[in-house]
Write a protein that holds these residues in place. Structure first.
Motif, mmCIF file in Angstrom:
data_model
loop_
_atom_site.group_PDB
_atom_site.id
_atom_site.type_symbol
_atom_site.label_atom_id
_atom_site.label_comp_id
_atom_site.label_asym_id
_atom_site.label_seq_id
_atom_site.Cartn_x
_atom_site.Cartn_y
_atom_site.Cartn_z
ATOM 1 N N LYS A 236 -3.672 -26.253 60.200
ATOM 2 C CA LYS A 236 -3.177 -26.120 58.825
ATOM 3 C C LYS A 236 -3.616 -24.799 58.204
ATOM 4 O O LYS A 236 -2.833 -24.109 57.540
ATOM 5 C CB LYS A 236 -3.672 -27.288 57.974
ATOM 6 C CG LYS A 236 -3.154 -27.264 56.549
ATOM 7 C CD LYS A 236 -3.644 -28.467 55.757
ATOM 8 C CE LYS A 236 -3.126 -28.413 54.317
ATOM 9 N NZ LYS A 236 -3.617 -29.568 53.523
ATOM 10 N N SER A 239 -1.677 -21.957 59.812
ATOM 11 C CA SER A 239 -0.256 -21.950 59.430
ATOM 12 C C SER A 239 -0.035 -21.303 58.076
ATOM 13 O O SER A 239 1.014 -20.714 57.828
ATOM 14 C CB SER A 239 0.300 -23.383 59.420
ATOM 15 O OG SER A 239 -0.294 -24.136 58.379
ATOM 16 N N SER A 290 9.528 -17.710 55.250
ATOM 17 C CA SER A 290 10.181 -19.018 55.177
ATOM 18 C C SER A 290 10.247 -19.726 56.526
ATOM 19 O O SER A 290 10.547 -20.921 56.589
ATOM 20 C CB SER A 290 11.594 -18.882 54.607
ATOM 21 O OG SER A 290 12.392 -18.055 55.438
ATOM 22 N N ARG A 292 7.925 -20.620 58.871
ATOM 23 C CA ARG A 292 6.964 -21.690 59.143
ATOM 24 C C ARG A 292 6.408 -22.302 57.872
ATOM 25 O O ARG A 292 5.389 -22.993 57.901
ATOM 26 C CB ARG A 292 5.817 -21.134 59.995
ATOM 27 C CG ARG A 292 6.246 -20.659 61.372
ATOM 28 C CD ARG A 292 5.072 -20.075 62.135
ATOM 29 N NE ARG A 292 3.990 -21.052 62.294
ATOM 30 C CZ ARG A 292 2.779 -20.753 62.766
ATOM 31 N NH1 ARG A 292 2.495 -19.511 63.100
ATOM 32 N NH2 ARG A 292 1.858 -21.683 62.895
ATOM 33 N N ASN A 293 7.048 -22.042 56.748
ATOM 34 C CA ASN A 293 6.552 -22.548 55.471
ATOM 35 C C ASN A 293 7.424 -23.718 55.019
ATOM 36 O O ASN A 293 8.554 -23.530 54.550
ATOM 37 C CB ASN A 293 6.578 -21.414 54.431
ATOM 38 C CG ASN A 293 5.851 -21.769 53.160
ATOM 39 O OD1 ASN A 293 6.051 -22.838 52.604
ATOM 40 N ND2 ASN A 293 4.995 -20.874 52.700
ATOM 41 N N LYS A 294 6.904 -24.933 55.160
ATOM 42 C CA LYS A 294 7.686 -26.126 54.839
ATOM 43 C C LYS A 294 8.035 -26.198 53.356
ATOM 44 O O LYS A 294 9.151 -26.577 52.991
ATOM 45 C CB LYS A 294 6.920 -27.381 55.262
ATOM 46 C CG LYS A 294 6.729 -27.515 56.761
ATOM 47 C CD LYS A 294 5.954 -28.782 57.102
ATOM 48 C CE LYS A 294 5.756 -28.909 58.614
ATOM 49 N NZ LYS A 294 4.976 -30.130 58.958
ATOM 50 N N ASP A 295 7.080 -25.836 52.498
ATOM 51 C CA ASP A 295 7.334 -25.904 51.053
ATOM 52 C C ASP A 295 8.447 -24.946 50.644
ATOM 53 O O ASP A 295 9.323 -25.295 49.835
ATOM 54 C CB ASP A 295 6.056 -25.573 50.273
ATOM 55 C CG ASP A 295 4.984 -26.635 50.446
ATOM 56 O OD1 ASP A 295 5.357 -27.796 50.725
ATOM 57 O OD2 ASP A 295 3.790 -26.308 50.302
ATOM 58 N N LYS A 297 10.811 -23.665 52.623
ATOM 59 C CA LYS A 297 12.082 -24.126 53.189
ATOM 60 C C LYS A 297 12.654 -25.274 52.370
ATOM 61 O O LYS A 297 13.871 -25.356 52.158
ATOM 62 C CB LYS A 297 11.888 -24.547 54.651
ATOM 63 C CG LYS A 297 11.786 -23.373 55.610
ATOM 64 C CD LYS A 297 11.972 -23.799 57.046
ATOM 65 C CE LYS A 297 10.727 -24.394 57.616
ATOM 66 N NZ LYS A 297 10.798 -24.573 59.088
ATOM 67 N N GLN A 298 11.767 -26.149 51.879
ATOM 68 C CA GLN A 298 12.225 -27.251 51.026
ATOM 69 C C GLN A 298 12.780 -26.700 49.717
ATOM 70 O O GLN A 298 13.808 -27.185 49.212
ATOM 71 C CB GLN A 298 11.068 -28.204 50.752
ATOM 72 C CG GLN A 298 11.424 -29.434 49.917
ATOM 73 C CD GLN A 298 12.396 -30.359 50.619
ATOM 74 O OE1 GLN A 298 12.436 -30.406 51.851
ATOM 75 N NE2 GLN A 298 13.197 -31.076 49.851
#
Length: 314
Positions: A236, A239, A290, A292-295, A297-298
């Motif tokens: 984490k 990342s 964007s 590897r960034n889930k937030d 991308k969301q």
């Protein structure tokens, strides 16, 4: 910017660009126009996603939105001039050349300072998470952004004013696709001793200090991460830093290649490295951040959902 160097006989410069062959101009025009449009659209989407998603109202994304805005301005300072040169005359007015150089150095160093600020944000988040909210308050974030924008403009103004004191008597041909300090100084017929001393001392400090700050931050981050007992915690932490480290490597690697060398050794070989930190990095930053960034991308998915027309009720 008015023409103020009264002793110079040069009123305009000729930017030779990337190629002098006529058959290369249209392919290069299409290539850089495509890259410019991708840069504008990608960074605008990042800004809109951050501004519209409440979950992205954090210091990290606050800094990222300013980095994206700076990248848009940075690319706009360079690429439109290149596009004009590909299709028409390669001349640029003396004042226009100095103006472009001013904004290249101001915006490029703003990028550098913002990357250092973002490294500091990651350092506090990972190494001192319990005090993160207090240390990275909104007021402090605004001050960090203000400092990151104002200092580079003072740095750029200094070098632009010093360059304006030089005389350009004979050749006005710049072996580059933009107005950069080193090729301009090589054209001068007066002494550039003061300029070179200032570049070596003040310029090196402005260029290297943010990088050293980033290196220090990530050294402390690595020490902290290696002390995390769980593998999930380490993943984490890595990342959240991987994207930023990729951008830093791309940006500083090309900048150091170009600028940490004497003015006399500056050659056409440096053009590709210049393209990397001026055009390519600005285009790739939205994808890198964007990927590897889930937030984020969301947030982009939410933005895309808002743009879809809603079906009319039956």
């Amino acid at each position: 910017m008015e023409r103020v160097n009264q002793t110079s006989s040069v009123s305009e410069f000729i930017l030779l660009g990337l190629s002098s062959r006529p058959e290369d101009q249209m392919p290069l025009f299409i290539l850089f126009l495509t890259m410019y449009l991708i840069t504008i659209i990608g960074n605008l989407l990042i800004i809109l996603a951050i501004r519209s998603d409440p979950q992205l109202k954090t210091p990290m994304y606050f800094f990222l939105s300013f980095l994206s805005f700076t990248d848009i301005c940075f690319a706009t300072t360079i690429v439109p001039r290149m596009l004009v040169n590909f299709l028409s005359g390669k001349t640029i007015a003396y004042a226009g050349c100095l103006t472009q150089m001013y904004f290249i150095y101001a915006l490029g160093n703003t990028d550098s300072c913002l990357l250092a600020v973002m490294a500091f944000d990651r350092y506090v988040a990972i190494c001192d998470p319990f005090h993160y909210v207090t240390i990275m308050s909104h007021h402090r974030c605004v001050l960090l952004v203000a400092f990151s924008c104002s200092l580079p403009h003072l740095h750029s103004l200094l070098h632009t004013l010093l360059l304006n004191q030089l005389n350009f008597c004979d050749s006005n041909v710049i072996h580059h696709f933009l107005c950069d300090l080193s090729p301009l100084m090589k054209l001068s017929c007066s002494s550039t001793f003061v300029n070179e001393i200032v570049i070596m001392i003040e310029g090196s400090v402005i260029l290297v200090t943010p990088f050293l700050f980033i290196a220090f931050s990530y050294t402390r981050i690595l020490i902290t991460v290696f002390n995390i007992p769980s593998a999930a915690g380490k993943r984490k932490a890595f990342s959240t830093c991987g994207s930023h480290l990729t951008v830093v490597t791309l940006f500083y690697g090309s900048i150091f290649y170009v600028y940490l060398q004497p003015v006399s050794t500056y050659t056409v070989r440096d053009h590709m490295a210049t393209i990397v930190y001026t055009v390519l990095s600005s285009m790739l930053n939205p994808f890198i951040y964007s990927l590897r960034n889930k937030d984020l991308k969301q947030g982009l998915r939410k933005l895309k959902g808002r743009r879809k027309p809603q079906a009319a009720p039956s």
